[in-house]
Enzyme design. Structure first.
Site, mmCIF file in Angstrom:
data_model
loop_
_atom_site.group_PDB
_atom_site.id
_atom_site.type_symbol
_atom_site.label_atom_id
_atom_site.label_comp_id
_atom_site.label_asym_id
_atom_site.label_seq_id
_atom_site.Cartn_x
_atom_site.Cartn_y
_atom_site.Cartn_z
ATOM 1 N N ASP A 179 -4.790 9.157 14.855
ATOM 2 C CA ASP A 179 -5.790 8.434 15.496
ATOM 3 C C ASP A 179 -7.115 8.885 14.958
ATOM 4 O OD1 ASP A 179 -7.043 6.456 16.833
ATOM 5 O OD2 ASP A 179 -6.917 7.395 18.933
ATOM 6 N N THR B 276 -6.068 9.396 28.024
ATOM 7 C CA THR B 276 -5.441 10.321 28.699
ATOM 8 C C THR B 276 -6.287 11.339 29.744
ATOM 9 O OG1 THR B 276 -4.200 10.564 26.653
ATOM 10 C CG2 THR B 276 -3.572 12.018 28.248
ATOM 11 N N LYS B 277 -7.370 11.726 28.945
ATOM 12 C CA LYS B 277 -8.318 12.741 29.816
ATOM 13 C C LYS B 277 -9.566 12.169 30.254
ATOM 14 C CE LYS B 277 -6.685 14.491 26.206
ATOM 15 N NZ LYS B 277 -7.101 15.049 24.674
ATOM 16 N N ALA B 278 -9.877 12.904 31.288
ATOM 17 C CA ALA B 278 -11.270 12.718 31.930
ATOM 18 C C ALA B 278 -11.901 14.195 31.682
ATOM 19 C CB ALA B 278 -11.315 12.280 33.311
ATOM 20 N N VAL B 279 -13.052 14.254 30.885
ATOM 21 C CA VAL B 279 -13.773 15.349 30.597
ATOM 22 C C VAL B 279 -15.056 15.684 31.294
ATOM 23 C CG1 VAL B 279 -14.654 16.938 28.663
ATOM 24 C CG2 VAL B 279 -12.727 14.995 28.458
ATOM 25 N N GLY C 272 -17.179 12.260 29.885
ATOM 26 C CA GLY C 272 -16.338 11.315 28.835
ATOM 27 C C GLY C 272 -15.041 11.201 29.366
ATOM 28 N N SER C 273 -14.369 10.165 28.969
ATOM 29 C CA SER C 273 -12.972 9.827 29.239
ATOM 30 C C SER C 273 -12.482 9.098 28.009
ATOM 31 C CB SER C 273 -12.769 9.173 30.575
ATOM 32 O OG SER C 273 -13.343 8.076 30.414
ATOM 33 N N GLY C 274 -11.039 9.231 28.069
ATOM 34 C CA GLY C 274 -10.273 8.486 26.912
ATOM 35 C C GLY C 274 -8.980 7.893 27.764
HETATM 36 N N1 LIG Z 1 -15.355 19.618 24.313
HETATM 37 C C1 LIG Z 1 -15.934 18.484 24.805
HETATM 38 N N2 LIG Z 1 -17.251 18.502 25.122
HETATM 39 C C2 LIG Z 1 -18.012 17.465 25.433
HETATM 40 N N3 LIG Z 1 -17.429 16.330 25.440
HETATM 41 C C3 LIG Z 1 -16.085 16.113 25.237
HETATM 42 C C4 LIG Z 1 -15.314 17.409 24.927
HETATM 43 N N4 LIG Z 1 -14.101 16.939 24.629
HETATM 44 C C5 LIG Z 1 -13.960 15.691 24.956
HETATM 45 N N5 LIG Z 1 -15.268 15.145 25.040
HETATM 46 C C6 LIG Z 1 -15.568 13.828 25.564
HETATM 47 O O1 LIG Z 1 -14.507 13.110 26.365
HETATM 48 C C7 LIG Z 1 -13.974 11.851 25.568
HETATM 49 C C8 LIG Z 1 -12.851 11.987 25.948
HETATM 50 O O2 LIG Z 1 -11.985 13.165 25.629
HETATM 51 P P1 LIG Z 1 -10.562 13.353 24.497
HETATM 52 O O3 LIG Z 1 -10.795 12.506 23.461
HETATM 53 O O4 LIG Z 1 -10.234 14.424 24.696
HETATM 54 O O5 LIG Z 1 -9.682 12.049 25.726
HETATM 55 P P2 LIG Z 1 -8.429 11.413 25.282
HETATM 56 O O6 LIG Z 1 -8.030 10.668 26.470
HETATM 57 O O7 LIG Z 1 -7.281 12.231 24.310
HETATM 58 O O8 LIG Z 1 -8.998 10.316 24.410
HETATM 59 P P3 LIG Z 1 -8.475 9.261 23.312
HETATM 60 O O9 LIG Z 1 -8.128 8.244 24.288
HETATM 61 O O10 LIG Z 1 -9.747 8.827 22.724
HETATM 62 O O11 LIG Z 1 -7.388 9.845 22.791
HETATM 63 C C9 LIG Z 1 -14.304 12.285 24.078
HETATM 64 O O12 LIG Z 1 -14.688 10.844 23.449
HETATM 65 C C10 LIG Z 1 -15.839 12.857 23.991
HETATM 66 O O13 LIG Z 1 -16.845 12.128 24.072
#
Ligand SMILES: Nc1ncnc2c1ncn2[C@@H]1O[C@H](COP(=O)(O)OP(=O)(O)OP(=O)(O)O)[C@@H](O)[C@H]1O
Length: 423
Positions: free
Chosen positions: A206, A75-78, A71-73
């Protein structure tokens, strides 16, 4: 006419979601990985379990095996990875994400450090919020080194956390009532935690489903990098107005007291949670007698009349009512008198399908033998039911309804109830 067009709108939205879900599956298939199915377990890496209490750091990061992007958003790639015999999630800076690509005027390493600090801050907050409905932090590695892109390895900022699965609407809608009620209770507990957290009142600016994941049927908060800690400052009540989601209408106002809008975060989180969760989780599929109360709760929440504390209390009360069968009428409770009880007995076969459950068997959890008797009496095909030694998360017992009592046999763990005048 209005309800017809609303219905067609719902159908269109539903079909769109199904299409979206299918497209996602195709994309994931083409990409060669699934985001929610765990692959075959690889060989154990160094001895470590999530329960060991040993915090993972930069030394352990390279040993996390089988890394797959899940997953990614912004800020982060997970990534999902395998460490010490367990699957974990590894949060890293999303180098192609919005936060990195938005800062064109600056050095990439400066932007990376900002994102890495956000990661570190998130790990701190998740640790401080520690709760059964908050994802656990297993360790972090945010080295003071130059920017380095790519999957987690030494030199890359990363936070290791408990692995979950994304909350997908289609899957939530397919869940049974009791599983959805569990998620609604979890939402209430998360709201209560945010309102009274060790950090102070926390606002999830958010508040979306993407900020949460599912772990063994429980909802857990996983993304807290975009929260506000503390109530907003104010000088008059006008500064403490809460608008509806379109931002056009005023929903309500909280008190401006001592320069702060008291209860602002708690109320706004509750309104957001109503839109993104409760509306989907609560109203339908449960006992008919709970439907009106559930709809009322969702409506009050969307109107800004239930802050987090009151929502939490109301949803816990609803779950208790469901588990105890508090909604049964006197007449329904009396139905049990029309049944003969045979402890240690069961019926072989004699199953029939019913609306309450999938498949060839009619299976449902009940708050008491009296509720099972009442349900059996309402089903024309039903002439007996068996209570199993199996209880759901609410403490309700599993009942299997039977259309006859042709083959009764001994079964220590079952209790058979036969309708008088049958068999
Ligand atoms: N602990 C986890 N286990 C499984 N998948 C996860 C976990 N944490 C996050 N993810 C997946 O990764 C995606 C991105 O993570 P996260 O929301 O922390 O990133 P972000 O960059 O802060 O996203 P946003 O732009 O929504 O704020 C999430 O939408 C989710 O689907």
């Amino acid at each position: 006419m209005a309800s017809l067009s609303r219905l067609s709108l719902y159908v269109t939205v539903y079909l769109f979601l199904c299409l979206l879900a299918n497209l996602t599956l195709v994309v994931m298939f083409l990409g060669g990985h699934t985001t929610h199915q765990h692959h075959t377990r690889p060989a154990p890496t160094p001895a470590w379990t999530p329960a060991s209490g040993h915090s993972l750091g930069c030394d352990e990061l390279p040993a996390i095996a089988n890394l797959t992007l899940i997953g990614s958003g912004w800020t982060k790639a997970v990534y999902r990875g395998w460490y010490g015999g367990s699957w974990v999630a590894v949060k890293t800076v999303h180098t192609a994400g919005h936060d990195m690509s938005e800062c064109r005027g600056e050095e990439a390493s400066v932007c990376y450090r900002r994102c890495a600090n956000k990661l570190r801050q998130e790990a701190r907050w998740l640790t401080k919020l520690s709760h059964a409905n908050v994802i656990k932090v297993f360790g972090e590695c945010v080295p003071e080194v130059e920017y380095s892109a790519g999957p987690p390895r030494s030199g890359v900022a990363a936070v290791v956390v408990e692995l979950g699965q994304p909350v997908r609407i289609v899957e939530v809608l397919q869940m049974g009532y009791e599983a959805r009620l569990k998620l609604a209770v979890d939402v209430g507990r998360i709201l209560q935690l945010l309102a009274h957290s060790p950090l102070g009142p926390v606002l999830m600016k958010d508040f979306r489903r993407e900020q949460f994941v599912l772990v063994d049927g429980s909802l857990k908060l996983s993304d807290v990098d975009d929260v506000v800690v503390g109530e907003p400052a104010c000088s008059t009540a006008q500064d403490c107005v809460i608008h509806d989601t379109t931002k056009e209408h005023v929903l309500t106002t909280v008190a401006c007291d001592g320069g702060l809008c008291h209860g602002h975060n708690s109320l706004l989180n509750s309104i957001y949670a109503g839109q993104h969760f409760m509306r989907l989780l609560l109203p339908y599929g449960g006992p008919a007698a709970l439907e009106a109360a559930s709809l009322h709760l969702v409506e009050q929440q969307s109107l800004g009349r239930l802050d987090s504390e009151h929502l939490h209390t109301a949803i816990e009360a609803l779950a208790l009512n469901y588990s105890m069968g508090g909604y049964l009428t006197q007449a329904e409770k009396q139905e049990i008198q029309n049944f003969v009880v045979l402890p240690g007995s069961t019926v072989e076969g004699e199953d029939f399908p019913c609306l309450r459950s999938d498949g060839a068997q009619c299976v449902q959890s009940v708050s008491s033998p009296a509720e099972a008797a009442s349900l059996c009496s309402q089903l024309p095909a039903c002439s007996a039911f068996v209570l199993l030694q199996h209880w759901t998360w609410t403490g309700r017992q599993t009942a299997v309804f039977k259309k006859g009592t042709g083959k009764v046999r001994e079964e220590r763990r079952h209790t058979l109830y036969v309708r008088r005048g049958q068999g």
